[in-house]
Design a protein around this motif. Structure first.
Motif, PDB file in Angstrom:
ATOM      1  N   ALA A 116      16.891   9.736 -14.878  1.00 22.28           N
ATOM      2  CA  ALA A 116      16.169   9.316 -13.672  1.00 22.28           C
ATOM      3  C   ALA A 116      14.854   8.667 -14.060  1.00 22.28           C
ATOM      4  N   ALA A 117      14.255   9.139 -15.140  1.00 21.28           N
ATOM      5  CA  ALA A 117      12.975   8.589 -15.598  1.00 21.28           C
ATOM      6  C   ALA A 117      12.801   8.874 -17.078  1.00 21.28           C
ATOM      7  N   ILE A 118      12.053   8.010 -17.726  1.00 19.26           N
ATOM      8  CA  ILE A 118      11.699   8.194 -19.129  1.00 19.26           C
ATOM      9  C   ILE A 118      10.181   8.349 -19.209  1.00 19.26           C
ATOM     10  N   PRO A 119       9.649   8.858 -20.305  1.00 16.27           N
ATOM     11  CA  PRO A 119       8.201   9.047 -20.406  1.00 16.27           C
ATOM     12  C   PRO A 119       7.433   7.757 -20.127  1.00 16.27           C
ATOM     13  N   GLY A 120       6.390   7.885 -19.314  1.00 20.51           N
ATOM     14  CA  GLY A 120       5.552   6.749 -18.962  1.00 20.51           C
ATOM     15  C   GLY A 120       5.982   6.033 -17.693  1.00 20.51           C
ATOM     16  N   MET A 121       7.137   6.376 -17.177  1.00 20.65           N
ATOM     17  CA  MET A 121       7.668   5.709 -15.983  1.00 20.65           C
ATOM     18  C   MET A 121       7.059   6.327 -14.727  1.00 20.65           C
ATOM     19  N   PRO A 122       6.627   5.495 -13.755  1.00 20.62           N
ATOM     20  CA  PRO A 122       6.125   6.052 -12.495  1.00 20.62           C
ATOM     21  C   PRO A 122       7.237   6.781 -11.745  1.00 20.62           C
ATOM     22  N   VAL A 123       6.882   7.888 -11.143  1.00 18.94           N
ATOM     23  CA  VAL A 123       7.857   8.706 -10.413  1.00 18.94           C
ATOM     24  C   VAL A 123       7.395   8.808  -8.960  1.00 18.94           C
ATOM     25  N   ARG A 146       0.830  -1.212   0.000  1.00 19.09           N
ATOM     26  CA  ARG A 146       0.000   0.000   0.000  1.00 19.09           C
ATOM     27  C   ARG A 146       0.864   1.262   0.000  1.00 19.09           C
ATOM     28  N   GLU A 147       1.924   1.246   0.795  1.00 17.20           N
ATOM     29  CA  GLU A 147       2.829   2.404   0.835  1.00 17.20           C
ATOM     30  C   GLU A 147       3.478   2.633  -0.522  1.00 17.20           C
ATOM     31  N   ARG A 148       3.935   1.572  -1.151  1.00 19.12           N
ATOM     32  CA  ARG A 148       4.582   1.678  -2.464  1.00 19.12           C
ATOM     33  C   ARG A 148       3.591   2.169  -3.525  1.00 19.12           C
ATOM     34  N   GLU A 149       2.373   1.656  -3.462  1.00 19.39           N
ATOM     35  CA  GLU A 149       1.347   2.092  -4.406  1.00 19.39           C
ATOM     36  C   GLU A 149       1.043   3.577  -4.234  1.00 19.39           C
ATOM     37  N   ALA A 150       0.980   4.041  -2.993  1.00 22.13           N
ATOM     38  CA  ALA A 150       0.740   5.461  -2.740  1.00 22.13           C
ATOM     39  C   ALA A 150       1.914   6.311  -3.220  1.00 22.13           C
ATOM     40  N   GLU A 151       3.120   5.810  -3.089  1.00 23.37           N
ATOM     41  CA  GLU A 151       4.311   6.560  -3.487  1.00 23.37           C
ATOM     42  C   GLU A 151       4.464   6.618  -5.008  1.00 23.37           C
ATOM     43  N   TYR A 152       4.226   5.509  -5.692  1.00 21.19           N
ATOM     44  CA  TYR A 152       4.467   5.431  -7.129  1.00 21.19           C
ATOM     45  C   TYR A 152       3.205   5.468  -7.989  1.00 21.19           C
ATOM     46  N   GLY A 153       2.027   5.571  -7.399  1.00 24.32           N
ATOM     47  CA  GLY A 153       0.804   5.496  -8.168  1.00 24.32           C
ATOM     48  C   GLY A 153       0.184   6.810  -8.558  1.00 24.32           C
ATOM     49  N   VAL A 154       0.853   7.928  -8.302  1.00 28.64           N
ATOM     50  CA  VAL A 154       0.244   9.237  -8.558  1.00 28.64           C
ATOM     51  C   VAL A 154       0.850   9.924  -9.778  1.00 28.64           C
ATOM     52  N   TRP A 155       2.173   9.986  -9.857  1.00 31.07           N
ATOM     53  CA  TRP A 155       2.871  10.762 -10.881  1.00 31.07           C
ATOM     54  C   TRP A 155       3.507   9.869 -11.939  1.00 31.07           C
ATOM     55  N   VAL A 156       3.570  10.383 -13.167  1.00 27.04           N
ATOM     56  CA  VAL A 156       4.215   9.698 -14.275  1.00 27.04           C
ATOM     57  C   VAL A 156       5.063  10.723 -15.034  1.00 27.04           C
ATOM     58  N   ALA A 157       6.239  10.289 -15.483  1.00 29.92           N
ATOM     59  CA  ALA A 157       7.116  11.187 -16.247  1.00 29.92           C
ATOM     60  C   ALA A 157       6.511  11.443 -17.618  1.00 29.92           C
ATOM     61  N   VAL A 158       6.528  12.696 -18.065  1.00 28.12           N
ATOM     62  CA  VAL A 158       6.013  13.030 -19.394  1.00 28.12           C
ATOM     63  C   VAL A 158       7.139  13.303 -20.380  1.00 28.12           C
ATOM     64  N   GLN A 159       8.346  13.386 -19.883  1.00 32.10           N
ATOM     65  CA  GLN A 159       9.525  13.557 -20.740  1.00 32.10           C
ATOM     66  C   GLN A 159      10.729  12.974 -20.016  1.00 32.10           C
ATOM     67  N   ASP A 160      11.845  12.888 -20.723  1.00 36.31           N
ATOM     68  CA  ASP A 160      13.067  12.395 -20.081  1.00 36.31           C
ATOM     69  C   ASP A 160      13.440  13.322 -18.926  1.00 36.31           C
ATOM     70  N   ILE A 161      13.782  12.716 -17.784  1.00 38.45           N
ATOM     71  CA  ILE A 161      14.186  13.494 -16.619  1.00 38.45           C
ATOM     72  C   ILE A 161      15.632  13.139 -16.311  1.00 38.45           C
ATOM     73  N   PRO A 162      16.560  14.040 -16.643  1.00 38.07           N
ATOM     74  CA  PRO A 162      17.970  13.747 -16.377  1.00 38.07           C
ATOM     75  C   PRO A 162      18.312  13.958 -14.908  1.00 38.07           C
ATOM     76  N   TRP A 163      19.229  13.169 -14.427  1.00 40.38           N
ATOM     77  CA  TRP A 163      19.766  13.313 -13.078  1.00 40.38           C
ATOM     78  C   TRP A 163      21.268  13.179 -13.221  1.00 40.38           C
ATOM     79  N   GLY A 164      21.926  14.304 -13.298  1.00 35.43           N
ATOM     80  CA  GLY A 164      23.364  14.271 -13.580  1.00 35.43           C
ATOM     81  C   GLY A 164      23.574  13.832 -15.017  1.00 35.43           C
ATOM     82  N   THR A 165      24.308  12.750 -15.193  1.00 43.88           N
ATOM     83  CA  THR A 165      24.592  12.260 -16.547  1.00 43.88           C
ATOM     84  C   THR A 165      23.746  11.040 -16.906  1.00 43.88           C
ATOM     85  N   VAL A 166      22.803  10.678 -16.057  1.00 48.72           N
ATOM     86  CA  VAL A 166      21.944   9.527 -16.335  1.00 48.72           C
ATOM     87  C   VAL A 166      20.481   9.970 -16.340  1.00 48.72           C
TER      88      VAL A 166
END
Length: 133
Positions: free
Chosen positions: A49-56, A27-47
């Motif tokens: 962090a998320a690609i479009p469609g990935m839960p954030v 339930r905790e994980r679902e609440a943490e990852y079930g709300v937001w989704v990446a709409v574009q590439d999200i860089p974190w430094g040189t890697v």
């Protein structure tokens, strides 16, 4: 519903505390990852962090204000639905809910289109010639 003293009843079904902990964590994980989704590439430094469609994670979105930057969208928003459909990462439940919503919207639009046609009235006007009384 539990009754007082049920914990002392040897016939009562026993609750597995490990299974309760697993369910709570799910339930905790679902609440943490079930709300937001990446709409574009999200860089974190040189890697990435998320690609479009990935839960954030919601905590990351709140902490880094990714929603204000336009990097994420809520899963149930128009932008979230679009990216989930485009990337094919929507859950079966979301697809079913969207199909029901689309069907209801189509029925409502069809009903609205029929309504003005049924209420159309014709009016007649008469003109008089000048001088005739």
């Amino acid at each position: 519903m539990t009754f007082p003293g049920i914990e002392h009843d040897p016939q009562a079904p026993q609750v597995n505390p490990d299974m309760l902990a697993v369910e709570e964590r799910r339930r905790e994980r679902e609440a943490e990852y079930g709300v937001w989704v990446a709409v574009q590439d999200i860089p974190w430094g040189t890697v990435l962090a998320a690609i479009p469609g990935m839960p954030v994670p919601a905590s990351t979105v709140e902490r880094l204000k990714w929603n204000e930057l336009g990097l994420v969208a809520k899963r149930d928003s128009k932008a979230g639905r679009e990216v989930l459909e485009r990337t094919g990462t929507a859950t079966t439940e979301e697809r079913q809910r969207w199909a029901e919503q689309d069907k209801a919207a189509a029925e409502k639009a069809a009903a609205a289109a029929e309504k003005p046609a049924a209420k159309t009235r014709t009016t007649t006007t008469t003109t008089t010639t000048e001088g005739a009384r």
